[in-house]
Motif scaffolding. Structure first.
Motif, PDB file in Angstrom:
ATOM      1  N   VAL A   1       0.868  -1.184   0.000  1.00 49.41           N
ATOM      2  CA  VAL A   1       0.000   0.000   0.000  1.00 49.41           C
ATOM      3  C   VAL A   1       0.902   1.230   0.000  1.00 49.41           C
ATOM      4  CG1 VAL A   1      -2.366   0.151   0.815  1.00 49.41           C
ATOM      5  CG2 VAL A   1      -0.757  -1.107   2.162  1.00 49.41           C
ATOM      6  N   VAL A   2       0.723   2.073  -1.002  1.00 49.94           N
ATOM      7  CA  VAL A   2       1.621   3.220  -1.140  1.00 49.94           C
ATOM      8  C   VAL A   2       0.914   4.485  -0.661  1.00 49.94           C
ATOM      9  CG1 VAL A   2       3.171   4.457  -2.709  1.00 49.94           C
ATOM     10  CG2 VAL A   2       2.592   2.053  -3.167  1.00 49.94           C
ATOM     11  N   ASP A   3       1.487   5.115   0.363  1.00 51.70           N
ATOM     12  CA  ASP A   3       0.965   6.395   0.862  1.00 51.70           C
ATOM     13  C   ASP A   3       1.504   7.493  -0.058  1.00 51.70           C
ATOM     14  OD1 ASP A   3      -0.328   8.186   2.498  1.00 51.70           O
ATOM     15  OD2 ASP A   3       1.154   8.131   4.109  1.00 51.70           O
ATOM     16  N   THR A   4       0.738   8.548  -0.249  1.00 48.15           N
ATOM     17  CA  THR A   4       1.203   9.650  -1.109  1.00 48.15           C
ATOM     18  C   THR A   4       0.849  10.999  -0.465  1.00 48.15           C
ATOM     19  OG1 THR A   4      -0.877   9.772  -2.357  1.00 48.15           O
ATOM     20  CG2 THR A   4       0.837   8.326  -3.258  1.00 48.15           C
ATOM     21  N   PRO A   5       1.522  12.063  -0.922  1.00 52.64           N
ATOM     22  CA  PRO A   5       1.142  13.400  -0.444  1.00 52.64           C
ATOM     23  C   PRO A   5      -0.260  13.760  -0.938  1.00 52.64           C
ATOM     24  CG  PRO A   5       3.311  13.427  -1.515  1.00 52.64           C
ATOM     25  CD  PRO A   5       2.683  12.101  -1.828  1.00 52.64           C
ATOM     26  N   GLY A   6      -0.931  14.642  -0.218  1.00 50.70           N
ATOM     27  CA  GLY A   6      -2.254  15.100  -0.646  1.00 50.70           C
ATOM     28  C   GLY A   6      -2.168  15.889  -1.953  1.00 50.70           C
ATOM     29  N   VAL A   7      -3.173  15.693  -2.809  1.00 52.80           N
ATOM     30  CA  VAL A   7      -3.187  16.399  -4.099  1.00 52.80           C
ATOM     31  C   VAL A   7      -3.483  17.879  -3.845  1.00 52.80           C
ATOM     32  CG1 VAL A   7      -4.413  16.631  -6.297  1.00 52.80           C
ATOM     33  CG2 VAL A   7      -3.991  14.347  -5.336  1.00 52.80           C
ATOM     34  N   HIS A   8      -2.594  18.740  -4.271  1.00 48.06           N
ATOM     35  CA  HIS A   8      -2.832  20.185  -4.161  1.00 48.06           C
ATOM     36  C   HIS A   8      -2.053  20.907  -5.252  1.00 48.06           C
ATOM     37  CE1 HIS A   8       1.054  19.837  -2.183  1.00 48.06           C
ATOM     38  NE2 HIS A   8       1.201  21.152  -2.289  1.00 48.06           N
ATOM     39  N   LYS A   9      -2.423  22.135  -5.486  1.00 48.79           N
ATOM     40  CA  LYS A   9      -1.729  22.945  -6.503  1.00 48.79           C
ATOM     41  C   LYS A   9      -0.390  23.393  -5.934  1.00 48.79           C
ATOM     42  CE  LYS A   9      -3.703  25.817 -10.036  1.00 48.79           C
ATOM     43  NZ  LYS A   9      -5.037  25.363 -10.425  1.00 48.79           N
ATOM     44  N   PRO A  10       0.732  22.945  -6.543  1.00 46.03           N
ATOM     45  CA  PRO A  10       2.016  23.297  -5.932  1.00 46.03           C
ATOM     46  C   PRO A  10       2.349  24.784  -6.085  1.00 46.03           C
ATOM     47  CG  PRO A  10       2.317  21.744  -7.759  1.00 46.03           C
ATOM     48  CD  PRO A  10       0.878  22.097  -7.724  1.00 46.03           C
ATOM     49  N   ARG A  11       2.882  25.356  -5.013  1.00 50.67           N
ATOM     50  CA  ARG A  11       3.304  26.756  -5.069  1.00 50.67           C
ATOM     51  C   ARG A  11       4.825  26.852  -5.183  1.00 50.67           C
ATOM     52  NH1 ARG A  11       1.561  30.627  -0.601  1.00 50.67           N
ATOM     53  NH2 ARG A  11       1.646  28.840   0.785  1.00 50.67           N
ATOM     54  N   TYR A  12       5.510  25.874  -4.593  1.00 52.55           N
ATOM     55  CA  TYR A  12       6.965  25.941  -4.511  1.00 52.55           C
ATOM     56  C   TYR A  12       7.576  24.655  -5.058  1.00 52.55           C
ATOM     57  CZ  TYR A  12       5.803  29.579  -1.107  1.00 52.55           C
ATOM     58  OH  TYR A  12       5.305  30.674  -0.485  1.00 52.55           O
ATOM     59  N   ALA A  13       8.909  24.641  -5.100  1.00 53.92           N
ATOM     60  CA  ALA A  13       9.635  23.446  -5.555  1.00 53.92           C
ATOM     61  C   ALA A  13       9.241  22.222  -4.728  1.00 53.92           C
ATOM     62  CB  ALA A  13      11.139  23.690  -5.463  1.00 53.92           C
ATOM     63  N   LEU A  14       9.033  22.425  -3.419  1.00 49.98           N
ATOM     64  CA  LEU A  14       8.668  21.280  -2.576  1.00 49.98           C
ATOM     65  C   LEU A  14       7.326  20.692  -3.013  1.00 49.98           C
ATOM     66  CD1 LEU A  14       9.204  19.432  -0.139  1.00 49.98           C
ATOM     67  CD2 LEU A  14       8.024  21.116   1.298  1.00 49.98           C
ATOM     68  N   GLY A  15       6.355  21.550  -3.307  1.00 49.79           N
ATOM     69  CA  GLY A  15       5.041  21.088  -3.755  1.00 49.79           C
ATOM     70  C   GLY A  15       5.131  20.344  -5.083  1.00 49.79           C
ATOM     71  N   LYS A  16       6.012  20.814  -5.953  1.00 52.55           N
ATOM     72  CA  LYS A  16       6.187  20.137  -7.244  1.00 52.55           C
ATOM     73  C   LYS A  16       6.813  18.758  -7.035  1.00 52.55           C
ATOM     74  CE  LYS A  16       6.346  24.316  -9.914  1.00 52.55           C
ATOM     75  NZ  LYS A  16       7.217  25.461 -10.098  1.00 52.55           N
ATOM     76  N   TYR A  17       7.755  18.697  -6.112  1.00 51.80           N
ATOM     77  CA  TYR A  17       8.362  17.401  -5.765  1.00 51.80           C
ATOM     78  C   TYR A  17       7.267  16.446  -5.271  1.00 51.80           C
ATOM     79  CZ  TYR A  17      10.799  13.956  -2.894  1.00 51.80           C
ATOM     80  OH  TYR A  17      11.229  12.775  -2.335  1.00 51.80           O
ATOM     81  N   MET A  18       6.370  16.957  -4.413  1.00 50.87           N
ATOM     82  CA  MET A  18       5.299  16.119  -3.864  1.00 50.87           C
ATOM     83  C   MET A  18       4.354  15.647  -4.969  1.00 50.87           C
ATOM     84  SD  MET A  18       4.883  18.435  -0.455  1.00 50.87           S
ATOM     85  CE  MET A  18       3.300  17.915   0.178  1.00 50.87           C
ATOM     86  N   ALA A  19       4.060  16.532  -5.932  1.00 48.36           N
ATOM     87  CA  ALA A  19       3.187  16.145  -7.052  1.00 48.36           C
ATOM     88  C   ALA A  19       3.849  15.038  -7.887  1.00 48.36           C
ATOM     89  CB  ALA A  19       2.887  17.363  -7.925  1.00 48.36           C
ATOM     90  N   ARG A  20       5.165  15.130  -8.042  1.00 47.87           N
ATOM     91  CA  ARG A  20       5.875  14.075  -8.787  1.00 47.87           C
ATOM     92  C   ARG A  20       5.841  12.755  -8.021  1.00 47.87           C
ATOM     93  NH1 ARG A  20       9.498  18.186  -9.959  1.00 47.87           N
ATOM     94  NH2 ARG A  20      10.895  17.498  -8.301  1.00 47.87           N
ATOM     95  N   GLU A  21       5.901  12.827  -6.710  1.00 47.66           N
ATOM     96  CA  GLU A  21       5.814  11.611  -5.896  1.00 47.66           C
ATOM     97  C   GLU A  21       4.470  10.910  -6.133  1.00 47.66           C
ATOM     98  OE1 GLU A  21       9.173  11.015  -4.936  1.00 47.66           O
ATOM     99  OE2 GLU A  21       8.240  10.237  -3.105  1.00 47.66           O
ATOM    100  N   ILE A  22       3.392  11.711  -6.258  1.00 48.02           N
ATOM    101  CA  ILE A  22       2.069  11.121  -6.516  1.00 48.02           C
ATOM    102  C   ILE A  22       2.079  10.436  -7.888  1.00 48.02           C
ATOM    103  CG2 ILE A  22      -0.416  11.568  -6.796  1.00 48.02           C
ATOM    104  CD1 ILE A  22      -0.049  14.094  -5.064  1.00 48.02           C
ATOM    105  N   GLU A  23       2.585  11.146  -8.907  1.00 47.07           N
ATOM    106  CA  GLU A  23       2.627  10.582 -10.268  1.00 47.07           C
ATOM    107  C   GLU A  23       3.402   9.268 -10.278  1.00 47.07           C
ATOM    108  OE1 GLU A  23       1.010  11.534 -12.892  1.00 47.07           O
ATOM    109  OE2 GLU A  23       0.196  13.366 -11.993  1.00 47.07           O
TER     110      GLU A  23
END
Ligand SMILES: Nc1nc2c(ncn2[C@@H]2O[C@H](COP(=O)(O)OP(=O)(O)OP(=O)(O)O)[C@@H](O)[C@H]2O)c(=O)[nH]1
Ligand SMILES: [Mg+2]
Length: 304
Positions: free
Chosen positions: A64-86
């Motif tokens: 079971v893979v946990d992922t960050p919550g889906v949100h509109k990234p504002r910063y580099a960290l948010g973009k990293y989190m979106a890539r983790e989801i993908e």
């Protein structure tokens, strides 16, 4: 058709949990495993990495893979989190969308959930908050036509309601095959990563507003009796990284009170998880705007 009495073949595969921030994805995973494995907090965007957890039963093994919550990234960290989801949606046997029954489900979450093309199970979480059971059906009606889910399971990660049913529903989509991990593996993560997550979780619970989101934890030293048999305690030294000097002041607190609390609670949780006594050293460091640049997030431990 199988002959009567024949044992069904063992099944093993991957299920990714996705959903909005704070919906309870990590809580659902902990409930599925029956163990506190991944970090949980009342603040959104607690989870930053895709983390593989392992549920092993006599009939199946489900990663079971946990992922960050889906949100509109504002910063580099948010973009990293979106890539983790993908990344976590890359090869999956099923996707479990975790929704919070008290909040409408955003279209962006639906779109991402549908993108992998894998069967979609909708887990409607926090049903313990429902006053009237009818509200569950009303909630479903709000997006029934716009989500092609294979099934819906109302759950409460908090109270453990329908968690076994959710596991069995997800397991239906696992292909036949042998276990991927040893049966006693709970998570595919290093103890160093877990130590950092334990400290970060404490910061998320203790601090308010922007402070948790501006925090990263780097474990600079991790020496355990496993590696150094002469040692009787693990020795862990970590930096809590913040973006501004004011945030450092908040985390240290009056007379060092907040940092002492974070340290004591982290140490206790590490000792519970790792099974040895722990000596923990914590330092708070300022790295201006670290989460805004790729270089910043890399040095804070979020590798690209
Ligand atoms: N009442 C209630 N609260 C819950 C339930 N499941 C989770 N929570 C709470 O919801 C909050 C968020 O839980 P998390 O598991 O961290 O949520 P998440 O979806 O992983 O959040 P992110 O990692 O930030 O995306 C925490 O305060 C949990 O205690 C539930 O079934 N009922
Ligand atoms: Mg989470």
């Amino acid at each position: 058709m199988k002959a009567t009495g024949e044992t069904p073949a063992y099944r093993a595969g991957y299920v990714t949990l996705i959903g909005p921030p704070n919906a309870g994805k990590s809580s659902v995973i902990n409930a599925l495993l029956g163990e506190k494995a991944v970090a949980v907090s009342g603040k959104p965007q607690t989870t930053r990495n895709a983390v593989r957890c392992v549920l092993t039963t006599g009939a199946y093994q489900m990663v079971v893979v946990d992922t960050p919550g889906v949100h509109k990234p504002r910063y580099a960290l948010g973009k990293y989190m979106a890539r983790e989801i993908e990344k976590a949606l890359g090869t999956v046997d099923a996707v479990c969308l975790v929704a919070d029954i008290t909040k409408p489900l955003d279209d962006s979450v639906r779109e991402i959930a549908a993108r992998s093309g894998a069967p979609l199970v909708l887990a409607v979480n926090k049903i313990d908050k429902l006053r009237d059971k009818e509200d569950f059906w009303k909630y479903l009606e709000t997006f029934q036509e716009r989500l092609k889910q294979s099934s819906v399971v109302p759950v409460s990660a908090l109270e453990g309601t329908n968690i076994r049913e959710l596991a069995d529903e997800l397991a239906k989509y696992l292909p036949e095959g042998g276990a991927i991990y040893d049966g006693d593996v709970l998570m595919d993560a290093t103890e160093r990563f877990l130590a950092a997550e334990i400290i970060r979780e404490r910061v998320f619970e203790a601090a308010e507003q922007e402070v948790p989101h501006s925090t990263a934890v780097n474990v600079e030293e991790f020496k355990s009796p496993d590696e150094y048999p002469g040692m009787e305690r693990a020795s862990i030294r970590a930096d809590i990284i913040v973006e501004r000097p004011g945030q450092k002041g908040i985390l240290i607190g009056q007379g060092g009170r907040m940092l002492k609390k974070i340290k004591a609670e982290s140490k206790r949780e590490m000792e519970r998880r790792f099974g040895w006594p722990v000596t923990l050293e914590l330092w708070v460091k300022v790295r201006p705007g670290w989460r805004k640049s790729n270089e910043g997030i890399r040095t804070a431990g979020y590798a690209r």
